[in-house]
Design an enzyme around this catalytic site. Structure first.
Site, PDB file in Angstrom:
ATOM      1  CE  LYS A  75      57.832  -0.391 -57.902  1.00 36.10           C
ATOM      2  NZ  LYS A  75      58.882  -1.255 -57.339  1.00 36.10           N
ATOM      3  CB  SER A 150      56.956  -4.041 -55.323  1.00 37.19           C
ATOM      4  OG  SER A 150      58.145  -3.383 -55.711  1.00 37.19           O
ATOM      5  CB  SER A 174      60.660  -5.099 -56.454  1.00 39.77           C
ATOM      6  OG  SER A 174      60.103  -5.460 -55.223  1.00 39.77           O
TER       7      SER A 174
END
Lengths: 486, 93
Positions: A75, A150, A174
């Site tokens: 990420k 997210s 997330s």
């Protein structure tokens, strides 16, 4: 043999039996990433260094570690030394970290190969991956639909079968919510289990890193490596990290699952309810027992979160001032103007909204009413969980109230509408508990997720329950039709 | 929530909002504050705030230098720098 949709263990087998070399595996991974570029799941690729590392692994013939030569996505919130890290924000458009996050170093030291940085909501603020400076990520199951957020880029890249796994972070859901929307498995560990050092902070008392993968077994393998005490993170737990793969096949006989009375599952979409009932029946057939539990303050978890998280965010993001790193405005009038213009040009709307809420909640005259009050309610929520875990081992809920939705259809008029996406996931962050999302079917051809929340440091139990579910069902083997993205 | 409060918060946060977005932001903040304000009805008498799920204060460690000077690496990310310093525009004559 194609590498698309393969799990870590399947790729390991292919490498060990010389069906494919590490270098071929990495090259094919980049071919897949390029073929499905329209998903927009990567912000930055790391092709040259990846191929070089793979070639070295092939030459050394060293594959003692399960992760040796395995391609992973990180990420874009984890600092990666020498590799651009943007947090999907204009603010960090050109930021090249001088060091790597501990979680990334742990994975790379075990031989895994960071093939690129995955797209995300800007600074991890969002539940739909629609706030990225680099554009929306598509859900591999349906073009024009959100992958969740997210960690949307990580979830989409794994669901599309480009990579077997990726890292994510989870502040209010997330990891779990995008895993649910994309039909894969994702676990948020206990707060403190994985070091936060080198993770760009959003809300420090809630943020926790974890893996997204095709199976619970792969998640156990990754979490084993990511975890561990790190003196560089003062909230890192100094506890023994037992091998989580050892308990995956423990019997579920007599294990007690709690169903939360206050969640009113009857209000959910009837198909989502049906999936939930059917998964409950599967667990019962494996020997699990179910009972209703009460978490009396659970309905307060969304407002509690939306006071605490923005407050911590407004403090954490004050470091972005345009002086030492990040975006700086051109031609400021004075120093204050430099700060204001750099921040206003660098941050997107959702990030600004949360900074403003947090600033308000922390300001004189409102601190007690909003911030302190929320932290008191947070204790009540944690106490509720402690009471519940006196009578059950696990808590089972849907991961998300709905399936993935179309771009722009939620939250544009009223941001709270999108905040309610996190209804089932937020409380585990407030209480610091581990929780996993596993796919358990589709509704209208879109995946739905099942969440298992465990007691403090009991990742072994939720991974065990998730693994046995996957051994006795085929939902985790579902694949999206990728024709629209070629 | 009114324009004056929004202006004050914006200044405290060192942010500015485009004119055309000001009304929408004001409305959004009002909606979110209303959501958070709902917590007021929960009785928290004698309940200690929980600032971290671990409830422990930050660990301390000896102040020992354990990494090399990485000045060049850190200066590389600065919007403007010379060999030794972060540079900002000159505002004081």
């Amino acid at each position: 043999m194609s590498i698309q949709f393969k799990s870590i263990l399947e790729l390991r087998e292919m490498l060990d039996t010389k069906v494919i070399s590490s270098e071929e595996l990495i090259q094919e991974t980049f071919q897949l990433a390029s073929r499905f570029k329209s998903l927009n799941c990567f912000v930055t690729m790391n092709e040259e260094a990846s191929i070089q590392k793979a070639a070295q692994i092939d030459q050394s013939g060293n594959s003692k570690s399960t992760l040796s030569g395995i391609p992973l996505g990180q990420k874009d919130l984890f600092c990666t030394e020498g590799l651009r890290t943007t947090c999907s924000s204009k603010m960090l458009f050109n930021f090249i970290p001088p060091y790597s996050a501990t979680a990334v170093t742990n994975l790379e030291s075990a031989g895994s190969i960071t093939i690129g940085k995955t797209n995300m909501d800007e600074f991890a603020m969002g539940s739909s991956n629609e706030t990225s400076y680099f554009g929306n990520v598509h859900n591999p199951w349906k073009k024009g639909f959100v992958p969740g957020g997210s960690s949307g880029g990580s979830a989409a890249a794994v669901a599309a079968g480009i990579i077997p796994a990726a890292t994510g972070t989870d502040t209010g859901g997330s990891i779990r919510q995008p895993a649910a929307h994309c039909g894969i498995t994702g676990i948020k560990p206990t707060y403190g289990r994985v070091s936060r050092w080198g993770m760009i902070a959003f809300a420090s008392s809630l943020d926790q890193a974890g893996p997204l993968a095709r199976t619970a077994e792969d998640c156990a393998i990754l979490l084993n490596i990511m975890s561990g005490h790190d003196p560089k993170d003062t909230t890192s737990l100094d506890v023994e990290n037992n091998d989580l793969t050892q308990s995956l096949n423990n019997s579920l006989k007599g294990l007690k699952f709690g169903i939360v009375k206050e969640f009113n599952l009857g209000d959910l979409d009837s198909e989502v309810q049906k999936r939930f009932e059917s998964s409950k029946a599967l667990y019962e057939s494996l020997g699990a027992e179910f009972m209703e539990i009460s978490l009396p303050n659970i309905s307060a978890s969304v407002p509690t979160y939306y006071s605490i998280a923005p407050a911590e965010c407004s403090s954490n993001l004050s470091r972005f001032d345009g002086i030492k790193f990040g975006h700086r405005t051109e031609h400021p009038k004075d120093l204050t103007d430099l700060y204001i213009k750099s921040r206003s040009e660098g941050f997107g709307d959702e990030v600004k909204r949360r900074i403003l809420i947090g600033t308000y909640a922390l300001s004189a005259g409102y601190y007690d009413a909003y911030y302190k009050k929320a932290q008191q309610v947070r204790r009540l929520i944690k106490n509720d969980f402690e009471n519940a875990f006196n009578s059950v081992d696990l808590i089972m809920t849907p991961t998300s109230p709905s399936t993935a939705f179309g771009f722009g259809t939620k939250g544009s008029q009223n941001p709270v509408e999108l905040y309610l996406e996190d209804l089932f996931t937020i409380s585990a962050n407030l209480a610091g508990l581990p929780a996993i999302s596993i796919p358990h079917g589709t509704v209208n051809s879109l995946p739905v997720g099942l969440q298992l929340i465990g007691n403090f440091l009991r990742e072994d139990q939720i991974l065990n329950a998730a693994h046995l579910f996957q051994k006795n069902s085929e939902f985790h083997l579902m694949k999206p039709n990728m024709e629209d993205f070629e | 929530m009114d324009q004056e409060i929004v202006r004050t918060i914006c200044y405290l946060a060192r942010l500015e909002i485009d004119e055309d977005k000001a009304q929408k932001i004001e409305k959004d903040l009002e909606t979110i504050i209303e959501l958070i304000g709902g917590l007021g009805s929960i009785d928290t008498t004698n309940i200690e705030p929980l600032y971290s799920p671990l409830e422990k204060t930050a660990l301390k460690h000896e102040d020992i230098l354990n990494s090399d000077n990485q000045k060049e690496k850190f200066l590389q990310n600065a919007p403007h720098s010379n060999d030794d310093y972060f540079l900002v525009p000159r505002f004081v004559e």
